[in-house]
Design a protein around this motif. Structure first.
Motif, PDB file in Angstrom:
ATOM      1  N   LEU A 407       0.848  -1.197   0.000  1.00  0.00           N
ATOM      2  CA  LEU A 407       0.000   0.000   0.000  1.00  0.00           C
ATOM      3  C   LEU A 407       0.882   1.245   0.000  1.00  0.00           C
ATOM      4  N   GLU A 408       0.275   2.413  -0.119  1.00  0.00           N
ATOM      5  CA  GLU A 408       0.949   3.708  -0.124  1.00  0.00           C
ATOM      6  C   GLU A 408       2.014   3.771  -1.217  1.00  0.00           C
ATOM      7  N   PRO A 409       1.629   3.757  -2.471  1.00  0.00           N
ATOM      8  CA  PRO A 409       2.615   3.764  -3.563  1.00  0.00           C
ATOM      9  C   PRO A 409       3.376   5.089  -3.637  1.00  0.00           C
ATOM     10  N   HIS A 410       4.660   4.976  -3.964  1.00  0.00           N
ATOM     11  CA  HIS A 410       5.538   6.128  -4.156  1.00  0.00           C
ATOM     12  C   HIS A 410       6.473   5.851  -5.331  1.00  0.00           C
ATOM     13  N   ALA A 411       7.005   6.933  -5.893  1.00  0.00           N
ATOM     14  CA  ALA A 411       7.933   6.788  -7.010  1.00  0.00           C
ATOM     15  C   ALA A 411       9.333   6.413  -6.553  1.00  0.00           C
ATOM     16  N   SER A 412       9.616   6.497  -5.259  1.00  0.00           N
ATOM     17  CA  SER A 412      10.920   6.128  -4.712  1.00  0.00           C
ATOM     18  C   SER A 412      10.703   5.528  -3.334  1.00  0.00           C
ATOM     19  N   PRO A 413      11.598   4.672  -2.867  1.00  0.00           N
ATOM     20  CA  PRO A 413      11.410   4.050  -1.552  1.00  0.00           C
ATOM     21  C   PRO A 413      11.531   5.071  -0.432  1.00  0.00           C
ATOM     22  N   MET A 414      10.724   4.911   0.595  1.00  0.00           N
ATOM     23  CA  MET A 414      10.732   5.796   1.748  1.00  0.00           C
ATOM     24  C   MET A 414      11.747   5.304   2.780  1.00  0.00           C
ATOM     25  N   ASN A 415      12.415   6.246   3.413  1.00  0.00           N
ATOM     26  CA  ASN A 415      13.408   5.873   4.432  1.00  0.00           C
ATOM     27  C   ASN A 415      12.757   5.214   5.642  1.00  0.00           C
ATOM     28  N   ASP A 416      11.522   5.601   5.968  1.00  0.00           N
ATOM     29  CA  ASP A 416      10.831   4.996   7.111  1.00  0.00           C
ATOM     30  C   ASP A 416      10.580   3.511   6.890  1.00  0.00           C
ATOM     31  N   LYS A 418      12.530   1.447   5.241  1.00  0.00           N
ATOM     32  CA  LYS A 418      13.774   0.734   5.497  1.00  0.00           C
ATOM     33  C   LYS A 418      14.069   0.647   6.990  1.00  0.00           C
ATOM     34  N   THR A 419      13.661   1.681   7.732  1.00  0.00           N
ATOM     35  CA  THR A 419      13.950   1.700   9.164  1.00  0.00           C
ATOM     36  C   THR A 419      13.073   0.721   9.933  1.00  0.00           C
ATOM     37  N   HIS A 420      11.806   0.636   9.558  1.00  0.00           N
ATOM     38  CA  HIS A 420      10.858  -0.173  10.324  1.00  0.00           C
ATOM     39  C   HIS A 420      10.722  -1.600   9.810  1.00  0.00           C
ATOM     40  N   GLY A 421      11.346  -1.933   8.727  1.00  0.00           N
ATOM     41  CA  GLY A 421      11.219  -3.322   8.260  1.00  0.00           C
ATOM     42  C   GLY A 421      11.379  -3.414   6.767  1.00  0.00           C
ATOM     43  N   THR A 422      10.522  -4.230   6.152  1.00  0.00           N
ATOM     44  CA  THR A 422      10.633  -4.506   4.737  1.00  0.00           C
ATOM     45  C   THR A 422       9.751  -3.556   3.933  1.00  0.00           C
ATOM     46  N   MET A 423       9.961  -3.582   2.634  1.00  0.00           N
ATOM     47  CA  MET A 423       9.119  -2.830   1.709  1.00  0.00           C
ATOM     48  C   MET A 423       9.022  -3.606   0.408  1.00  0.00           C
ATOM     49  N   THR A 424       8.138  -3.188  -0.462  1.00  0.00           N
ATOM     50  CA  THR A 424       7.839  -3.924  -1.683  1.00  0.00           C
ATOM     51  C   THR A 424       7.857  -2.969  -2.877  1.00  0.00           C
ATOM     52  N   ARG A 425       7.885  -3.558  -4.046  1.00  0.00           N
ATOM     53  CA  ARG A 425       7.789  -2.772  -5.265  1.00  0.00           C
ATOM     54  C   ARG A 425       7.265  -3.663  -6.386  1.00  0.00           C
ATOM     55  N   ARG A 426       6.754  -3.035  -7.435  1.00  0.00           N
ATOM     56  CA  ARG A 426       6.264  -3.763  -8.599  1.00  0.00           C
ATOM     57  C   ARG A 426       6.326  -2.840  -9.817  1.00  0.00           C
ATOM     58  N   ARG A 427       6.381  -3.450 -10.964  1.00  0.00           N
ATOM     59  CA  ARG A 427       6.352  -2.701 -12.210  1.00  0.00           C
ATOM     60  C   ARG A 427       5.626  -3.517 -13.262  1.00  0.00           C
ATOM     61  N   ARG A 428       5.136  -2.790 -14.260  1.00  0.00           N
ATOM     62  CA  ARG A 428       4.341  -3.438 -15.300  1.00  0.00           C
ATOM     63  C   ARG A 428       5.186  -3.671 -16.543  1.00  0.00           C
ATOM     64  N   TRP A 429       4.965  -4.836 -17.151  1.00  0.00           N
ATOM     65  CA  TRP A 429       5.572  -5.189 -18.425  1.00  0.00           C
ATOM     66  C   TRP A 429       4.473  -5.297 -19.479  1.00  0.00           C
ATOM     67  N   LEU A 430       4.774  -4.824 -20.690  1.00  0.00           N
ATOM     68  CA  LEU A 430       3.791  -4.809 -21.772  1.00  0.00           C
ATOM     69  C   LEU A 430       4.334  -5.545 -22.988  1.00  0.00           C
TER      70      LEU A 430
END
Length: 443
Positions: A407-416, A418-430
């Motif tokens: 949840l909470e999508p951003h164009a770059s990873p947030m420092n919070d 990284k500090t509080h645990g893991t994070m995720t990302r995804r991208r679309r292929w066409l």
């Protein structure tokens, strides 16, 4: 007759007697050789009080060559380049020669790095705006009076003499410049000295710069060597522009051209431009133009059957998770059990590949299409770098970053995150598909 106790003389050998001369040796009066500090630093003893760092870097040439230069014995007297009468093949390949030349190179390369640093300071405005503007004025004057470049050797000699001029004596003895002979400057750095370490640091950074420049330019060079399908198009465009430019060459003013081209680096390296240029580039929507260029290239490669059929686009989502610790980084193996898998079709993160390989996407990125539809054979999957599907935008590679719960999508990873645990990302292929009744149902 002299006998040798340390060798065995064969019985058949005859010792030649030494001729005795009655003439006395001629004596010459000469001075002792001068112990000049500018001798080869490799033969000088190390200065007292050398730190461990200096000792290590003083032995760096030998350590470096011993660990990286392994020459097979069968090529010591051969010529790997298969050419002759060139500087690069003047001496045969040899570890001792390489070691000696490397030490000599380190001790003598200092003036080159000094000149490099001075030029960089002027171009990047680090010596102050007055110094940089002075050099810009001199270059502008040279552009409008290009014949002055013939005086460049004279100016270099005068500049060296002025810099090396001794300070004026306060005693006022009235001696001329020719009588004030100064000791010669050091022509090389003593091994293990501060200058020696500075030269090694300069060589280290220069090697890295050359390697980085090669790695940055090599992917573009491939387009000129028929390693990619773009080479014929580049050749055609270059040939046409060359022929079209020939009639206009006499009309191009060279002096203003060289003036603008020479002053442009000074303008781009100004601190104000360095701060504002990234902001201006961010407003140009570079991902948009990159996507348009890629689409134009793909359209040029389409066959007639593709243009005569209906074209559609299918999408595929790539998912990754970042974990902290020693194995920190983005990877698909970090995905948790029970959540979305590495590749999914739905934007909600589901309809993906099951653990046993089942599902409507298989592990080799092929999935079920409707009857009569087939993938366009002349192109492959393309990462969606525009990421119009995401309201938050994406980075230059098309990744959209989210928190641990996707949840909470951003164009770059947030420092919070990284500090509080893991994070995720995804991208679309066409990838595009076209209607082909003869195609099989499963591609």
């Amino acid at each position: 007759m002299t006998t040798f106790d340390y060798v065995d003389i064969p019985p058949c050998a005859t010792i030649v007697p030494t001729e005795v001369k009655n003439t006395s040796d001629t004596k010459f009066n000469t001075t002792l050789p001068s112990s000049n500090p500018t001798d080869d630093p490799a033969s000088l003893p190390s200065a007292p009080g050398n730190t461990p760092t200096r000792t290590v870097f003083g032995n760096l040439p030998g350590l470096l060559l011993a660990s990286s230069l392994q020459i097979p014995t069968n090529v010591l007297n051969e010529n790997p380049r298969n050419v002759s009468q060139l500087i690069s093949t003047r001496d045969p390949l040899s570890v001792p020669t390489t070691t000696v030349n490397f030490r000599r190179f380190i001790s003598r390369i200092g003036p080159v790095f000094w000149l490099q640093d001075r030029v960089e300071e002027v171009v990047t405005w680090k010596k102050g705006w007055k110094v940089t503007v002075l050099w810009m004025t001199a270059y502008s004057f040279l552009c409008y009076y290009p014949r002055l470049i013939l005086l460049f050797p004279n100016l270099v000699v005068l500049a060296i003499i002025i810099v090396a001029h001794p300070p004026r004596a306060s005693s006022g003895t009235g001696s001329s410049i020719t009588e004030q002979i100064q000791p010669p400057p050091r022509s090389m750095a003593r091994e293990g000295s501060t200058e020696w370490l500075a030269n090694i640091q300069g060589v280290q950074n220069l090697m890295g710069l050359i390697a980085d420049s090669h790695d940055a330019a090599f992917p573009y060079v491939l387009h000129l060597t028929f390693a990619t399908p773009h080479t014929p198009h580049i050749f055609t465009i270059t040939l046409l522009t060359t022929l079209l430019a020939l009639p206009f060459l006499p009309l191009i003013p060279l002096r203003p051209l060289f003036l603008v081209g020479g002053l442009a680096p000074f303008a781009f390296t100004h601190p104000f431009v360095q701060r504002t240029l990234p902001l201006l580039l961010s407003t140009l929507s570079l991902p948009y133009w990159r996507a348009r260029l890629t689409r134009l290239i793909d359209d040029d490669r389409l066959k007639d059957r593709h243009w005569q059929s209906e074209l559609r686009q299918v999408e595929l989502f790539e998912n990754e998770r970042w974990v902290p610790g020693e194995s920190a980084g983005w990877n698909k193996v970090n995905l948790k059990s029970g959540e979305r898998v590495a590749w999914t079709r739905g934007r909600d993160g589901w309809n993906g590949v099951a653990a046993d390989g089942t599902g409507d996407i298989s592990s080799d990125l092929t999935f079920l299409l409707e009857p009569g539809w087939a993938f366009v054979e002349t192109e492959d999957w393309r990462a969606d770098i525009e990421a119009k599907w995401s309201e938050a935008g994406a980075d230059d590679s098309g990744w959209v970053y989210t928190n641990d719960a996707w949840l909470e999508p951003h164009a770059s990873p947030m420092n919070d995150w990284k500090t509080h645990g893991t994070m995720t990302r995804r991208r679309r292929w066409l990838r595009r598909i076209y209607f082909n009744p003869a195609a099989s149902a499963v591609i």
